[in-house]
Write a protein that holds these residues in place. Structure first.
Motif, PDB file in Angstrom:
ATOM      1  N   ILE A 122     -26.379 -21.642  -6.091  1.00 51.45           N
ATOM      2  CA  ILE A 122     -24.930 -21.418  -6.168  1.00 51.45           C
ATOM      3  C   ILE A 122     -24.628 -20.106  -6.890  1.00 51.45           C
ATOM      4  N   LEU A 123     -25.301 -19.901  -8.003  1.00 49.44           N
ATOM      5  CA  LEU A 123     -25.029 -18.706  -8.809  1.00 49.44           C
ATOM      6  C   LEU A 123     -25.460 -17.420  -8.102  1.00 49.44           C
ATOM      7  N   ASP A 124     -26.547 -17.490  -7.331  1.00 46.27           N
ATOM      8  CA  ASP A 124     -27.080 -16.297  -6.674  1.00 46.27           C
ATOM      9  C   ASP A 124     -26.356 -15.960  -5.372  1.00 46.27           C
ATOM     10  N   GLY A 125     -25.403 -16.802  -4.973  1.00 47.52           N
ATOM     11  CA  GLY A 125     -24.614 -16.488  -3.792  1.00 47.52           C
ATOM     12  C   GLY A 125     -25.249 -16.859  -2.470  1.00 47.52           C
ATOM     13  N   ALA A 126     -26.310 -17.694  -2.485  1.00 50.54           N
ATOM     14  CA  ALA A 126     -26.956 -18.086  -1.228  1.00 50.54           C
ATOM     15  C   ALA A 126     -26.016 -18.887  -0.335  1.00 50.54           C
ATOM     16  N   ILE A 127     -25.023 -19.514  -0.951  1.00 49.07           N
ATOM     17  CA  ILE A 127     -24.066 -20.317  -0.174  1.00 49.07           C
ATOM     18  C   ILE A 127     -23.291 -19.447   0.808  1.00 49.07           C
ATOM     19  N   ASP A 128     -23.184 -18.166   0.501  1.00 49.35           N
ATOM     20  CA  ASP A 128     -22.466 -17.267   1.412  1.00 49.35           C
ATOM     21  C   ASP A 128     -23.076 -17.235   2.807  1.00 49.35           C
ATOM     22  N   LEU A 129     -24.354 -17.631   2.922  1.00 52.26           N
ATOM     23  CA  LEU A 129     -25.020 -17.669   4.221  1.00 52.26           C
ATOM     24  C   LEU A 129     -24.490 -18.787   5.105  1.00 52.26           C
ATOM     25  N   LEU A 130     -23.856 -19.782   4.487  1.00 52.96           N
ATOM     26  CA  LEU A 130     -23.478 -20.989   5.208  1.00 52.96           C
ATOM     27  C   LEU A 130     -22.050 -20.912   5.747  1.00 52.96           C
ATOM     28  N   PRO A 131     -21.850 -21.292   7.004  1.00 54.21           N
ATOM     29  CA  PRO A 131     -20.476 -21.404   7.503  1.00 54.21           C
ATOM     30  C   PRO A 131     -19.784 -22.569   6.803  1.00 54.21           C
ATOM     31  N   LYS A 132     -18.682 -22.291   6.140  1.00 50.49           N
ATOM     32  CA  LYS A 132     -18.041 -23.297   5.287  1.00 50.49           C
ATOM     33  C   LYS A 132     -17.547 -24.511   6.056  1.00 50.49           C
ATOM     34  N   GLU A 133     -17.244 -24.329   7.353  1.00 53.88           N
ATOM     35  CA  GLU A 133     -16.750 -25.453   8.146  1.00 53.88           C
ATOM     36  C   GLU A 133     -17.861 -26.426   8.547  1.00 53.88           C
ATOM     37  N   SER A 134     -19.118 -26.033   8.380  1.00 54.80           N
ATOM     38  CA  SER A 134     -20.232 -26.854   8.863  1.00 54.80           C
ATOM     39  C   SER A 134     -20.989 -27.572   7.754  1.00 54.80           C
TER      40      SER A 134
END
Length: 408
Positions: free
Chosen positions: A73-85
């Motif tokens: 979460i802190l490193d921004g890996a979540i940005d890879l994920l489409p938020k709707e999915s």
């Protein structure tokens, strides 16, 4: 890089429909499913899901729940994920900090959804995640580890929160019914790897007719005799025409009669369709029917495993049939041994379905171990089938994709 496979476990809603999947990373080894570096494991899941497999194949239009430690979460890996999915699961082992909490709020503000995983009703857990409780979209409770006598009372502590409650590690029908009575919204566990029919209704006459038609096809009955039976059951008739005019078999032109459908499909494909009709509910909602989806994935996976295994390539059609028949006990609410006797199939197929013996039985055992996340057993099955982890992953994605496009 060690061998691994990606699994998915269904999450069901109160109607017994598939609501989402939890995406699971599993590595080779005899230490079970534990992964010491959760952040690295999650990263590998993401990379393979996004780049190698494809989200549509993996999720089939449903949401995907995936574990995330604080570093992800802190490193921004979540940005890879489409938020709707995706739904991001905050593990119970997460070390909460002000920096992490602000990062989670940042992602929530961008439209990402979070779940609290393995909630414990202890002062330490409740204090640690106090600020996150009102923000979480899903609240996951481990039924197996919960205090059963206090569970109903503990659930009242979650009332008024926006998050839907999810009971995980539900292992039996009794546990499922208890969780429903307590008020859980969603359900997950090995119990659903072999989905149950939520409403226990008597088998309708059209299903008896479907069995009759399957046996007529196996006995090489005349097309005119098969047509007469289908015409006696309007639901079967209409669904066959609807199916033939869908994209499932890529037919050219419009099908307007049973004889035309039979000529285009062929007896083998017509038989496959009839088996799937046995699994279809009253509204034939194949996209949300966990029994039909599981049967179709089993069948296609077993067919493809057969085709890539050196010694059993010629048994692909039988392997597909074993997969389709393997869940008939769920539909008819009877022992599988009794049901199989009513079908005109070879003894090898019967033994594979009922006893999981022989080459076909090994294929069925492999997909069942995958469904139940039995890592050690599935590694042994891979060895006997002479198939690699990468090849199995590819076959599973093909099966997901095939099933996603296979609508009744």
């Amino acid at each position: 890089m060690s061998d691994f496979y990606i699994g998915r476990q269904p999450i069901l809603d109160e109607k017994g429909h598939i609501f989402a999947y939890e995406i699971l990373y599993r590595s080779q080894g005899k230490t079970g499913a534990s992964v010491t570096d959760n952040a690295a494991a999650t990263a590998r899941v993401l990379i393979n899901a996004m780049q190698n497999f494809g989200l549509e194949k993996l999720l089939g239009g449903k949401k995907g729940f995936i574990n995330a430690e604080e570093s992800m979460i802190l490193d921004g890996a979540i940005d890879l994920l489409p938020k709707e999915s995706f739904v991001i699961e905050v593990l119970e082992s997460t070390v909460m900090s002000r920096k992490l909490m602000e990062k989670i709020k940042y992602y929530i503000g961008k439209g990402y959804r979070f779940a609290l995983d393995d909630i414990e009703f202890t002062p330490q857990y409740m204090n640690t995640f106090e600020e996150l409780f009102p923000l979480a979209d899903y609240l996951k409770i481990d039924y197996m580890l919960s205090d059963k006598e206090k569970l109903a009372a503990n659930m009242t502590r979650l009332k008024g929160l926006k998050g839907k409650t999810l009971a995980e590690k539900v292992e039996t029908h009794e546990e499922y019914e208890k969780c429903r009575r307590i008020g859980f919204n969603l359900f997950q566990g090995y119990y659903f790897a072999k989905p149950v029919v939520i409403s226990q209704k008597a088998v309708d006459p059209s299903k008896a007719a479907t069995v009759q038609l399957i046996n007529m096809l196996r006995s090489d009955a005349e097309a005119s005799e098969i047509e007469k039976v289908i015409k006696n059951y309007p639901d079967l008739y209409l669904n066959l025409l609807k199916f033939m005019n869908s994209s499932a078999f890529f037919t050219r032109g419009t099908v307007t009669s049973i004889k035309h459908a039979m000529a285009m499909l062929g007896r083998s494909n017509l038989s496959k369709w009839l088996y799937l009709i046995l699994y279809a509910g009253p509204n034939n909602d194949s996209q949300h029917n966990p029994v039909l989806i599981t049967a179709q994935i089993r069948a296609k996976t077993m067919e493809r495993l057969c085709q890539v295994s050196p010694n059993i390539r010629k048994k692909a059609d039988s392997a597909y049939l074993v997969g389709l028949m393997s869940l008939l006990d769920v539909i008819f609410h009877r022992e599988i041994d009794e049901i199989v006797k009513e079908f005109n199939v070879d003894e090898e197929i019967k033994q594979a379905v009922t006893k999981q013996t022989g080459d076909l039985g090994l294929l069925l055992k492999t997909v069942m171990c995958y469904e139940s996340d039995d890592v050690c057993e599935i590694v042994d099955c891979f060895g006997m089938l002479q198939i690699s982890f990468d090849e199995f992953n590819r076959i599973m994605m093909e099966s997901y994709d095939y099933t996603n496009n296979f609508l009744i």
